[in-house]
Design an enzyme around this catalytic site. Sequence first.
Site, PDB file in Angstrom:
ATOM      1  N   ASP A  24     -51.065 -33.684 -79.842  1.00  8.76           N
ATOM      2  CA  ASP A  24     -51.718 -33.605 -81.148  1.00  8.76           C
ATOM      3  C   ASP A  24     -50.686 -33.769 -82.247  1.00  8.76           C
ATOM      4  O   ASP A  24     -49.637 -33.100 -82.224  1.00  8.76           O
ATOM      5  CB  ASP A  24     -52.346 -32.214 -81.353  1.00  8.76           C
ATOM      6  CG  ASP A  24     -53.718 -32.092 -80.704  1.00  8.76           C
ATOM      7  OD1 ASP A  24     -54.160 -33.058 -80.063  1.00  8.76           O
ATOM      8  OD2 ASP A  24     -54.332 -31.020 -80.863  1.00  8.76           O
ATOM      9  N   LYS A  81     -60.147 -37.680 -82.950  1.00  7.61           N
ATOM     10  CA  LYS A  81     -61.330 -36.887 -82.613  1.00  7.61           C
ATOM     11  C   LYS A  81     -62.486 -37.170 -83.565  1.00  7.61           C
ATOM     12  O   LYS A  81     -62.282 -37.394 -84.756  1.00  7.61           O
ATOM     13  CB  LYS A  81     -60.989 -35.390 -82.714  1.00  7.61           C
ATOM     14  CG  LYS A  81     -60.036 -34.888 -81.644  1.00  7.61           C
ATOM     15  CD  LYS A  81     -59.867 -33.390 -81.760  1.00  7.61           C
ATOM     16  CE  LYS A  81     -58.718 -32.854 -80.942  1.00  7.61           C
ATOM     17  NZ  LYS A  81     -58.961 -32.886 -79.496  1.00  7.61           N
ATOM     18  N   GLY A 153     -56.082 -24.134 -79.547  1.00  8.26           N
ATOM     19  CA  GLY A 153     -55.462 -23.405 -80.646  1.00  8.26           C
ATOM     20  C   GLY A 153     -55.115 -21.973 -80.327  1.00  8.26           C
ATOM     21  O   GLY A 153     -54.793 -21.206 -81.225  1.00  8.26           O
ATOM     22  N   ARG A 165     -60.762 -25.056 -62.468  1.00  8.73           N
ATOM     23  CA  ARG A 165     -61.168 -24.468 -61.181  1.00  8.73           C
ATOM     24  C   ARG A 165     -62.668 -24.592 -60.963  1.00  8.73           C
ATOM     25  O   ARG A 165     -63.113 -24.833 -59.845  1.00  8.73           O
ATOM     26  CB  ARG A 165     -60.769 -22.992 -61.123  1.00  8.73           C
ATOM     27  CG  ARG A 165     -59.291 -22.786 -60.806  1.00  8.73           C
ATOM     28  CD  ARG A 165     -59.070 -21.394 -60.253  1.00  8.73           C
ATOM     29  NE  ARG A 165     -57.657 -21.119 -60.010  1.00  8.73           N
ATOM     30  CZ  ARG A 165     -57.018 -21.464 -58.892  1.00  8.73           C
ATOM     31  NH1 ARG A 165     -57.657 -22.105 -57.921  1.00  8.73           N
ATOM     32  NH2 ARG A 165     -55.743 -21.166 -58.743  1.00  8.73           N
ATOM     33  N   GLY A 214     -55.105 -24.957 -74.948  1.00 14.74           N
ATOM     34  CA  GLY A 214     -54.323 -23.729 -74.805  1.00 14.74           C
ATOM     35  C   GLY A 214     -53.017 -23.882 -74.056  1.00 14.74           C
ATOM     36  O   GLY A 214     -52.322 -22.896 -73.816  1.00 14.74           O
ATOM     37  N   GLY A 235     -51.942 -29.529 -77.680  1.00 18.85           N
ATOM     38  CA  GLY A 235     -52.320 -29.537 -79.080  1.00 18.85           C
ATOM     39  C   GLY A 235     -51.344 -28.747 -79.902  1.00 18.85           C
ATOM     40  O   GLY A 235     -50.190 -29.139 -80.096  1.00 18.85           O
ATOM     41  N   SER A 236     -51.793 -27.584 -80.340  1.00 14.89           N
ATOM     42  CA  SER A 236     -50.994 -26.750 -81.226  1.00 14.89           C
ATOM     43  C   SER A 236     -49.686 -26.300 -80.576  1.00 14.89           C
ATOM     44  O   SER A 236     -48.729 -25.966 -81.273  1.00 14.89           O
ATOM     45  CB  SER A 236     -51.812 -25.523 -81.619  1.00 14.89           C
ATOM     46  OG  SER A 236     -53.161 -25.881 -81.835  1.00 14.89           O
TER      47      SER A 236
END
Lengths: 294, 192
Positions: A24, A81, A153, A165, A214, A235-236
């Site tokens: 990101d 996005k 995030g 899973r 995450g 991402g973050s």
Amino acid sequence: MKEVGTLKLKTGLAEMLKGGVIMDVVTADQAKIAEDSGAAAVMALERVPADIRAQGGVARMSPPELIDAIKAAVSIPVMAKVRIGHFVEAQILESIGIDYIDESEVLTPADETNHIWKMDFKTPFVCGAKNLGEALRRISEGAAMIRTKGEPGTGNVVEAVRHMRSVTSEIKKLTVMGREELMTYSKEIGAPFELVRWVHENGKLPVPNFAAGGLATPADAALMMQLGAEAVFVGSGIFKSGDASRRAAAIVKATTHYNNPAILAEVSKNLGEAMVGINISDIPAAQIMADRGW
Amino acid sequence: MIGVLAVQGGFQAHLKTIQKLGVAAREVRLAEDLDACSALILPGGESTTMLKLLKAFNLMDPLRQFCLNGDNQVLATCAGAILLAQKVVHPEQESLGVLPVTIERNAYGCQRESFEAPISVPAWQLVDQPVYFIRAPKFLALGPGVEVISSYEGDITGVSYRNLTAVTYHPELAEDPGFHQAWLQHNTQKVG
């Protein structure tokens, strides 16, 4: 006969991203840092999920001029996005030549009943899924890549693990079912029968399966790869950490050498501070992004 | 044994294709993985990412040596061809530099411009094989000794030079392993 926009070309680009890290970025400078660190693609965003979470408000597609600047800064594929169901944002991204569109729960949904009919586009789409039923619904709408939703995030990988899973265990369960059980199973998980039958026969999703949501460390990336992800989105986790380019390069190496603990140990050293994580139980129910999508 | 460079990119599709043909193949992530190999496939993917990883894990020189040994057969597709080329443009970047050609990255444009088309390799008696051009590069100039093996709409899409074969497209995404079979038959008598 020359053909464009076929499913094979759409999943083909996802094949080329395998073993890679999609990062990101919110500026052209960050995009350059990502490319120089070995990103296989960048995701152009107005705000990273951690900021969307912190600042609130409606999160939308990035402005086209930002995407143009990012495209001009790098030679790797550029993704962006759109809001769930917002097919006009997708038309705009296709017209400016984005390489992959993420119909994403990170942004505020534009339609709380329907997703985009992705078959109408030449540009490939990736969509998030928490389970097999959701993955197959998105694929039947035309998604050419599936990723876990995770909980974006948060810097907390637990939801991405849960989603990966559940998809893999549902696939395993499906492969040992009798053919007479498939119709009821397809009704139960809300997925088209033909795709359920395809997965029953082939033991995998019909499109590449990536991890997202995450991931914050090289070990997180390698964990998702060992759990069956074919590439990872971060991402973050990169630009909210202490030393973005060092962490980015380490996650790239960890994604390639995900099965080699000695290399994982080496690349995990001296990365500076990871982003501060959030426990999922501390997030109000209305702010859980993974529950967006139908 | 055929090695498939597996640092990033479309290596799984190549491995599956080779396995369909009943030939042994393995992933190559570190230099020692090359020891058992007498042929190598450099897959598509992102050449910038691959370069970072090849340098970080000291694979540049071993790969160069492998390619320069005429007993070893090498097939490079898309980004793999960019890695082999002596000169890379759009933008300029490093490479293994063992194939005397100039190659332009992303020469057809973004993903919207990606296309599939049938190609023929007359030297291998291969006709109308379905292949995929995905954000594909183009050969701009060929050095002495480089032979054209395929072309499409006036563009050179495949070349061979000594033990190296390089194409700008993806034959490995086709269900039919015909391209790989023809490559093996015409180049790799010693591969087992």
